[in-house]
Write an enzyme that holds these catalytic residues in place. Structure first.
Site, PDB file in Angstrom:
ATOM      1  N   CYS A   1      72.820  94.707  94.936  1.00  0.00           N
ATOM      2  CA  CYS A   1      71.664  95.255  95.644  1.00  0.00           C
ATOM      3  C   CYS A   1      70.891  94.171  96.382  1.00  0.00           C
ATOM      4  CB  CYS A   1      70.746  95.985  94.678  1.00  0.00           C
ATOM      5  SG  CYS A   1      70.174  94.974  93.296  1.00  0.00           S
TER       6      CYS A   1
ATOM      7  N   ARG B   1      72.467  91.003  97.510  1.00  0.00           N
ATOM      8  CA  ARG B   1      73.254  90.057  98.296  1.00  0.00           C
ATOM      9  C   ARG B   1      74.654  90.600  98.567  1.00  0.00           C
ATOM     10  NH1 ARG B   1      72.606  85.245  96.473  1.00  0.00           N
ATOM     11  NH2 ARG B   1      70.961  85.800  94.999  1.00  0.00           N
TER      12      ARG B   1
ATOM     13  N   GLU C   1      67.002  85.588  86.220  1.00  0.00           N
ATOM     14  CA  GLU C   1      67.545  86.838  85.685  1.00  0.00           C
ATOM     15  C   GLU C   1      69.032  86.674  85.399  1.00  0.00           C
ATOM     16  OE1 GLU C   1      69.630  89.195  87.265  1.00  0.00           O
ATOM     17  OE2 GLU C   1      69.805  88.306  89.245  1.00  0.00           O
TER      18      GLU C   1
ATOM     19  N   GLN D   1      77.420  90.443  87.386  1.00  0.00           N
ATOM     20  CA  GLN D   1      77.869  90.788  88.729  1.00  0.00           C
ATOM     21  C   GLN D   1      78.917  89.799  89.241  1.00  0.00           C
ATOM     22  OE1 GLN D   1      73.919  90.800  90.357  1.00  0.00           O
ATOM     23  NE2 GLN D   1      73.692  93.016  90.164  1.00  0.00           N
TER      24      GLN D   1
ATOM     25  N   GLY E   1      71.014 107.942  88.425  1.00  0.00           N
ATOM     26  CA  GLY E   1      72.171 107.054  88.409  1.00  0.00           C
ATOM     27  C   GLY E   1      72.462 106.603  86.995  1.00  0.00           C
ATOM     28  N   ALA E   2      73.735 106.608  86.622  1.00  0.00           N
ATOM     29  CA  ALA E   2      74.118 106.257  85.249  1.00  0.00           C
ATOM     30  C   ALA E   2      75.079 105.075  85.218  1.00  0.00           C
ATOM     31  CB  ALA E   2      74.744 107.465  84.551  1.00  0.00           C
TER      32      ALA E   2
ATOM     33  N   GLY F   1      71.432 101.791  86.330  1.00  0.00           N
ATOM     34  CA  GLY F   1      70.782 102.948  85.731  1.00  0.00           C
ATOM     35  C   GLY F   1      70.666 102.810  84.225  1.00  0.00           C
TER      36      GLY F   1
END
Length: 457
Positions: free
Chosen positions: A50, A52, A114, A120, A190-191, A195
């Site tokens: 979300c 980059r 973070e 990711q 969103g799961a 989410g």
């Protein structure tokens, strides 16, 4: 091969540009295939989150590699390369290693420190390995980057600032709702990984009752059951929105889920006395349709707004400590890289020596057919021993020199002096597994150790 990073992030591009660049999971393998099909790109890892969209690549030339990667990104965005130029950053060679390590350590994140980015990066690495687009260079880079990220969190207090993007967004939401989310009804749309993190964080903060909705109803039900929440189908989105104060939207949909029509109808049912409806849009592409923020009684917090608010993050001392770790790890990686670059040249030199020895022994056998087998074997051992002793110290020394800054000149000098032809190693097949073996005595890192707290979107 040299390392090249080309990308855009919340620092350089608005959400609208990141939306166009974003690569959905279903298209990831196809995009990686397009990248390594380019003339100058041998290896590629693609990170699309979300915040980059970045390509890590092993390229045979800077300008050619840059042009190839920009062409693929422009095609993905549906824009000419020139339209993206002002939003892209480029890092080459040592600067590329530094950037990747800083990303892994959380120093380049919207919320400094973070840990979501580790999951990711791990997912992006596994995807590249599965698509056969990561070779020896990127395997080593990604494994070491993940190790550096874990080290930063283990050895410093960066976690004090290292809240997730979800936590930071909910802190902003709380400020709009009298400073507390406890006891306030909330919903997660969103799961997926983001989410799930949203539900977990809302539950920890005491928000409730909690509602979960998702296009795949089964995933919504499983997630809701894990936290004592209520799952509702997407067809009941308007009704569900009308009963909550906070919404975390984090789907992988390609079109807005919280449309102007949906939010308008939900707001009308809520009534003006309920206070603001706070929509946290953490998705790229956006889940909240443009124009919703203008509705009375609705507050939208998206990536652009968060970036502006969180520009001056806390824990500068912790970030500086992590920066020192990153700098040391970058130099260690570059030393390994320089040493690895000289290895094929040393192998070629030894191969040339073996060829010369073999040719001379063959000539000796023709000129002295009276030699017995034992005599020929003894001569061969002696000649090989002499050559090995002559080459030992120079090859050890050139490996040492190659590990120092500017060390690549020594390999080039050897190739020039001995007229050596050093073939390029296969860029993709040199490391057969996702987890590379120990290279030159440096510990290899199993990327599976990193929890997928925020999988690549």
């Amino acid at each position: 091969m040299k390392l090249l990073v080309v990308g855009a992030s919340y620092r350089t591009a608005p959400v609208a540009t990141l939306e166009r660049l974003a690569v959905p999971p279903a298209d990831l393998t196809r995009t990686l295939d397009r990248l390594i099909a380019q003339p100058y790109v041998a290896e590629a890892v693609l990170v699309s989150t979300c915040n980059r969209v970045e390509v890590y690549a092993a390229v045979s030339g800077f300008h050619g590699g840059l042009g190839d990667i920009c062409a693929v990104l422009a095609e993905q965005a549906g824009s000419p390369p020139a339209a993206l130029a002002n939003h892209l950053y480029v890092h080459y060679d040592a600067a590329a290693v530094d950037h990747v390590f800083r990303v892994a350590a959380g120093l380049d994140s919207m919320v400094v420190g973070e840990a979501q980015i580790l999951g990711q990066l791990r997912d992006a690495y596994h995807s590249a390995a599965g698509a056969d687009s990561a070779g020896r260079l990127l395997h080593e880079l990604m494994q070491q980057a993940l190790r550096v990220g874990k080290r930063a969190h283990a050895e410093t207090n960066i976690d004090r600032a290292g809240q997730s993007v979800v936590t930071a967004a909910l802190d902003l939401a709380a400020e709009l709702l009298d400073g507390d989310l406890a006891g306030r009804p909330a919903m997660v749309v969103g799961a997926g990984a983001m989410g799930s993190l949203g539900v977990a964080t809302l539950s920890r903060l005491g928000a409730g009752p909690l509602t979960v909705t998702n296009r795949g109803a089964d995933r919504a039900v499983r997630l809701a059951e894990s936290y004592g929440a209520n799952a509702v189908p997407m067809t009941e989105l308007v009704d569900a929105l009308s009963t909550v104060d906070t919404v975390v939207a984090a789907t992988a949909a390609t079109e807005p889920v919280l449309t102007l029509d949906v939010v308008t109808r939900a707001s009308a049912r809520r009534g003006a006395d309920r206070g603001p409806l706070v929509l946290l849009d953490l998705a790229v592409p956006r889940d909240v349709e443009e124009g919703v923020a203008a509705l009375p009684g609705v507050e939208v917090i998206d990536i652009d707004r968060m970036a502006a608010i969180l520009a001056d993050g806390p824990a500068a001392a912790d970030a500086a400590e992590v920066g020192r770790i990153v700098a040391a790890e970058v130099e260690a990686f570059l030393s390994w890289l320089r040493g690895a670059d000289v290895a094929p040249t040393v192998a070629a030199l030894r191969g040339r020596a073996d060829d010369v020895v073999t040719a001379e022994l063959r000539r000796l056998a023709q000129r002295r057919p009276d030699f017995s087998d034992d005599q020929r074997a003894e001569v061969a051992r002696t000649v090989h021993r002499v050559v090995q002793r002559l080459l030992h110290q120079p090859t050890v020394r050139v490996r040492q020199l190659a590990a120092e800054p500017g060390g690549d000149q020594y390999a080039a000098l050897l190739r020039e002096l001995f007229d050596l032809e050093v073939p390029q190693t296969s860029p993709v097949d040199t490391v057969p597994d996702v987890v590379a073996s120990d290279i030159d005595g440096r510990p290899s890192f199993d990327a599976a150790d990193v929890p997928s707290t925020g999988g690549a979107r």
